[in-house]
Design a protein around this motif. Structure first.
Motif, PDB file in Angstrom:
ATOM      1  N   GLN A  10       0.843  -1.191   0.000  1.00 32.58           N
ATOM      2  CA  GLN A  10       0.000   0.000   0.000  1.00 32.58           C
ATOM      3  C   GLN A  10       0.882   1.246   0.000  1.00 32.58           C
ATOM      4  OE1 GLN A  10      -3.310  -0.606  -0.181  1.00 32.58           O
ATOM      5  NE2 GLN A  10      -2.875  -2.808  -0.015  1.00 32.58           N
ATOM      6  N   ALA A  11       0.296   2.389  -0.277  1.00 37.33           N
ATOM      7  CA  ALA A  11       1.021   3.650  -0.196  1.00 37.33           C
ATOM      8  C   ALA A  11       1.627   3.803   1.196  1.00 37.33           C
ATOM      9  CB  ALA A  11       0.085   4.818  -0.496  1.00 37.33           C
ATOM     10  N   GLY A  12       2.895   4.202   1.244  1.00 35.43           N
ATOM     11  CA  GLY A  12       3.582   4.360   2.528  1.00 35.43           C
ATOM     12  C   GLY A  12       4.275   3.101   3.002  1.00 35.43           C
ATOM     13  N   GLN A  13       4.286   2.050   2.170  1.00 33.49           N
ATOM     14  CA  GLN A  13       4.976   0.810   2.523  1.00 33.49           C
ATOM     15  C   GLN A  13       6.166   0.586   1.590  1.00 33.49           C
ATOM     16  OE1 GLN A  13       1.727  -2.195   2.449  1.00 33.49           O
ATOM     17  NE2 GLN A  13       2.220  -2.507   4.610  1.00 33.49           N
ATOM     18  N   SER A  14       7.132  -0.190   2.087  1.00 37.51           N
ATOM     19  CA  SER A  14       8.280  -0.594   1.282  1.00 37.51           C
ATOM     20  C   SER A  14       8.581  -2.051   1.563  1.00 37.51           C
ATOM     21  CB  SER A  14       9.499   0.269   1.600  1.00 37.51           C
ATOM     22  OG  SER A  14       9.980   0.002   2.904  1.00 37.51           O
TER      23      SER A  14
ATOM     24  N   LEU B 155      11.192 -12.428  -0.787  1.00 35.14           N
ATOM     25  CA  LEU B 155      10.735 -11.131  -0.305  1.00 35.14           C
ATOM     26  C   LEU B 155      10.862 -11.090   1.207  1.00 35.14           C
ATOM     27  CD1 LEU B 155       7.409 -10.855  -2.340  1.00 35.14           C
ATOM     28  CD2 LEU B 155       9.407  -9.393  -2.648  1.00 35.14           C
ATOM     29  N   HIS B 156      11.253  -9.944   1.721  1.00 29.29           N
ATOM     30  CA  HIS B 156      11.261  -9.755   3.169  1.00 29.29           C
ATOM     31  C   HIS B 156       9.901  -9.197   3.591  1.00 29.29           C
ATOM     32  CE1 HIS B 156      15.696 -10.358   3.669  1.00 29.29           C
ATOM     33  NE2 HIS B 156      15.633 -10.133   2.372  1.00 29.29           N
ATOM     34  N   GLN B 157       9.734  -8.981   4.876  1.00 28.40           N
ATOM     35  CA  GLN B 157       8.468  -8.454   5.373  1.00 28.40           C
ATOM     36  C   GLN B 157       8.322  -6.978   5.009  1.00 28.40           C
ATOM     37  OE1 GLN B 157       5.835 -10.019   6.943  1.00 28.40           O
ATOM     38  NE2 GLN B 157       6.960 -11.851   6.288  1.00 28.40           N
ATOM     39  N   PRO B 158       7.130  -6.557   4.575  1.00 33.48           N
ATOM     40  CA  PRO B 158       6.915  -5.134   4.279  1.00 33.48           C
ATOM     41  C   PRO B 158       7.131  -4.272   5.523  1.00 33.48           C
ATOM     42  CG  PRO B 158       5.141  -6.478   3.387  1.00 33.48           C
ATOM     43  CD  PRO B 158       5.949  -7.379   4.273  1.00 33.48           C
ATOM     44  N   GLU B 159       7.585  -3.052   5.297  1.00 32.72           N
ATOM     45  CA  GLU B 159       7.820  -2.093   6.374  1.00 32.72           C
ATOM     46  C   GLU B 159       7.215  -0.752   5.984  1.00 32.72           C
ATOM     47  OE1 GLU B 159      12.003  -1.857   6.903  1.00 32.72           O
ATOM     48  OE2 GLU B 159      12.225  -3.902   7.680  1.00 32.72           O
ATOM     49  N   ALA B 160       7.113   0.133   6.973  1.00 32.47           N
ATOM     50  CA  ALA B 160       6.699   1.499   6.675  1.00 32.47           C
ATOM     51  C   ALA B 160       7.860   2.202   5.983  1.00 32.47           C
ATOM     52  CB  ALA B 160       6.330   2.234   7.957  1.00 32.47           C
ATOM     53  N   SER B 161       7.581   2.865   4.880  1.00 25.27           N
ATOM     54  CA  SER B 161       8.645   3.572   4.166  1.00 25.27           C
ATOM     55  C   SER B 161       8.794   4.977   4.724  1.00 25.27           C
ATOM     56  CB  SER B 161       8.338   3.629   2.667  1.00 25.27           C
ATOM     57  OG  SER B 161       7.138   4.341   2.434  1.00 25.27           O
ATOM     58  N   THR B 162       9.973   5.556   4.484  1.00 23.49           N
ATOM     59  CA  THR B 162      10.208   6.913   4.947  1.00 23.49           C
ATOM     60  C   THR B 162       9.320   7.897   4.190  1.00 23.49           C
ATOM     61  OG1 THR B 162      11.838   8.705   5.040  1.00 23.49           O
ATOM     62  CG2 THR B 162      12.133   7.046   3.333  1.00 23.49           C
ATOM     63  N   THR B 163       8.924   8.939   4.876  1.00 15.34           N
ATOM     64  CA  THR B 163       8.087   9.975   4.265  1.00 15.34           C
ATOM     65  C   THR B 163       8.807  10.659   3.112  1.00 15.34           C
ATOM     66  OG1 THR B 163       7.131  10.367   6.454  1.00 15.34           O
ATOM     67  CG2 THR B 163       6.702  12.026   4.773  1.00 15.34           C
ATOM     68  N   PHE B 164      10.146  10.613   3.162  1.00 11.09           N
ATOM     69  CA  PHE B 164      10.936  11.357   2.183  1.00 11.09           C
ATOM     70  C   PHE B 164      11.591  10.441   1.147  1.00 11.09           C
ATOM     71  CE2 PHE B 164      11.150  13.437   6.392  1.00 11.09           C
ATOM     72  CZ  PHE B 164      10.452  14.601   6.100  1.00 11.09           C
ATOM     73  N   ALA B 165      10.945   9.326   0.856  1.00 13.53           N
ATOM     74  CA  ALA B 165      11.555   8.346  -0.053  1.00 13.53           C
ATOM     75  C   ALA B 165      11.852   8.922  -1.432  1.00 13.53           C
ATOM     76  CB  ALA B 165      10.640   7.131  -0.180  1.00 13.53           C
ATOM     77  N   ALA B 166      11.038   9.874  -1.875  1.00 21.72           N
ATOM     78  CA  ALA B 166      11.223  10.448  -3.214  1.00 21.72           C
ATOM     79  C   ALA B 166      11.911  11.811  -3.184  1.00 21.72           C
ATOM     80  CB  ALA B 166       9.880  10.564  -3.925  1.00 21.72           C
ATOM     81  N   SER B 167      12.514  12.194  -2.072  1.00 21.43           N
ATOM     82  CA  SER B 167      13.116  13.528  -1.967  1.00 21.43           C
ATOM     83  C   SER B 167      14.273  13.723  -2.934  1.00 21.43           C
ATOM     84  CB  SER B 167      13.580  13.798  -0.529  1.00 21.43           C
ATOM     85  OG  SER B 167      14.597  12.889  -0.142  1.00 21.43           O
ATOM     86  N   TRP B 168      14.927  12.614  -3.350  1.00 25.42           N
ATOM     87  CA  TRP B 168      16.061  12.728  -4.268  1.00 25.42           C
ATOM     88  C   TRP B 168      15.638  13.318  -5.622  1.00 25.42           C
ATOM     89  CZ3 TRP B 168      15.393   9.873  -8.714  1.00 25.42           C
ATOM     90  CH2 TRP B 168      14.513   8.784  -8.644  1.00 25.42           C
ATOM     91  N   VAL B 169      14.357  13.181  -5.970  1.00 28.93           N
ATOM     92  CA  VAL B 169      13.874  13.749  -7.234  1.00 28.93           C
ATOM     93  C   VAL B 169      14.053  15.262  -7.234  1.00 28.93           C
ATOM     94  CG1 VAL B 169      11.826  14.069  -8.681  1.00 28.93           C
ATOM     95  CG2 VAL B 169      12.243  11.865  -7.579  1.00 28.93           C
ATOM     96  N   ASP B 170      13.978  15.869  -6.071  1.00 30.92           N
ATOM     97  CA  ASP B 170      14.153  17.317  -5.931  1.00 30.92           C
ATOM     98  C   ASP B 170      15.541  17.680  -5.409  1.00 30.92           C
ATOM     99  OD1 ASP B 170      11.456  17.903  -6.691  1.00 30.92           O
ATOM    100  OD2 ASP B 170      10.818  17.216  -4.709  1.00 30.92           O
ATOM    101  N   ALA B 171      16.512  16.777  -5.615  1.00 32.98           N
ATOM    102  CA  ALA B 171      17.916  17.013  -5.249  1.00 32.98           C
ATOM    103  C   ALA B 171      18.111  17.195  -3.746  1.00 32.98           C
ATOM    104  CB  ALA B 171      18.483  18.215  -6.010  1.00 32.98           C
ATOM    105  N   ARG B 172      17.277  16.519  -2.946  1.00 38.71           N
ATOM    106  CA  ARG B 172      17.440  16.553  -1.496  1.00 38.71           C
ATOM    107  C   ARG B 172      17.522  15.127  -0.966  1.00 38.71           C
ATOM    108  NH1 ARG B 172      13.147  18.331   1.450  1.00 38.71           N
ATOM    109  NH2 ARG B 172      11.729  17.694  -0.227  1.00 38.71           N
TER     110      ARG B 172
END
Length: 305
Positions: free
Chosen positions: A204-208, A216-233
């Motif tokens: 689901q959204a917010g999982q990794s 496969l390993h067990q799903p975990e909560a993903s970081t809120t900033f997983a896509a921050s690299w797209v904005d060079a951060r």
């Protein structure tokens, strides 16, 4: 008989390959590290040779301990692919690739978009049955558009370890040294390992989830900033410094190495992905570490204790 240019390159490649394998060992001694630094300083071509061969080694050879017998085969591959100054195999073959420090957004034929992170490569294989992206190296963000075909085609990102099939819109697939990670930003994604393609889990959204070629390993909560690299951060919340340096190395030419003690330090903050030198300065001011730059190609980080 004087050495030819080709034999000189071959010798340099073999020396660099030996050091790449030596430094991939977790038990590198201080003496070995000192010898390596001395070798780097002997000739301005040595740091360049090491970076090229190390990069190619990581792209071509599986991640497990190699014997010296394997070095000869590897050097042969390196020379066959264009010599010491050639590009890694994936860059020769991939439809789309980015250089170090380059992040690029690509609009696909169906209106979907992928964003390739620095030092990444991917093939695009669309046909009448499916929309398929093959991640050869690095990381990408997929933003999936509805398919206009009468029978909608599935959108799949696959790589060395498995595949991630979109059941919605935005998700990230990253191929790391030993495994891969899928982060779902919006909607849902079905993930399966290469060994068991029929046994998928739905994120689901917010999982990794972390996967390798076997499971496969067990799903975990993903970081809120997983896509921050797209904005060079690069955004971190209590992350081990070893992870931070591994991420930062993606955006910087040369070889970035951290010792085990310093790697255990924790960092919270934001780093500029498009300015790795400034990022290193931020880390040095925030944490008790020493940064030793032996050339523009080699930086060593250790703790001050």
């Amino acid at each position: 008989m004087p050495k030819t240019a080709d034999s000189d390159i071959s010798l340099l490649s073999e020396q660099a390959a030996k050091w790449a394998i030596c430094l991939s060992d977790n038990q590198v001694s201080n003496e070995q590290r000192a010898d390596f630094e001395a070798w780097l300083a002997q000739d301005p071509r040595h740091p360049i040779a090491f970076e090229q061969v190390s990069h190619l080694w990581q792209s071509v050879i599986p991640r497990k301990r190699q014997s010296y017998a394997g070095i000869k085969s590897f050097v042969g591959i390196a020379l066959l692919l264009g010599g010491l100054y050639g590009l890694p195999l994936a860059e020769w073959l991939a439809d789309e690739c980015t250089g170090i420090g380059e992040v690029r957004r690509i609009t696909l034929a169906d209106g979907s978009r992928i964003t390739l992170d620095s030092d990444s490569a991917a093939d695009i294989a669309f046909d009448q049955q499916q929309r398929r992206i093959i991640l050869q190296r690095g990381r990408l963000l997929a933003e999936v558009a509805p398919d206009s075909m009468q029978t909608p085609r599935p959108f799949v990102v696959e790589n060395r370890d498995g595949q991630a099939k979109a059941l919605g819109t935005r998700y990230i697939v990253e191929q790391k040294r030993h495994d891969s990670i899928v982060n779902v930003i919006e909607s849902q994604v079905a993930v399966a390992s290469r060994a068991r393609p029929g046994e998928s889990i739905t994120l689901q959204a917010g999982q990794s989830v972390r996967l390798d070629s076997q499971r496969l390993h067990q799903p975990e909560a993903s970081t809120t900033f997983a896509a921050s690299w797209v904005d060079a951060r690069l955004v971190y919340q209590d992350a081990p410094l070893s992870q931070v340096i591994s991420d930062l190395a993606r955006y910087r030419e040369g070889f970035l190495k951290i010792n085990e003690e310093a790697g255990q330090l924790r960092f919270t903050g934001v780093l500029p992905a498009d300015n790795p030198e400034a990022a290193l300065s931020i880390l040095q001011n925030a944490l008790p570490i020493r940064i030793k730059q032996h050339s523009q190609w080699f930086v060593w980080i250790d703790s001050q204790s």
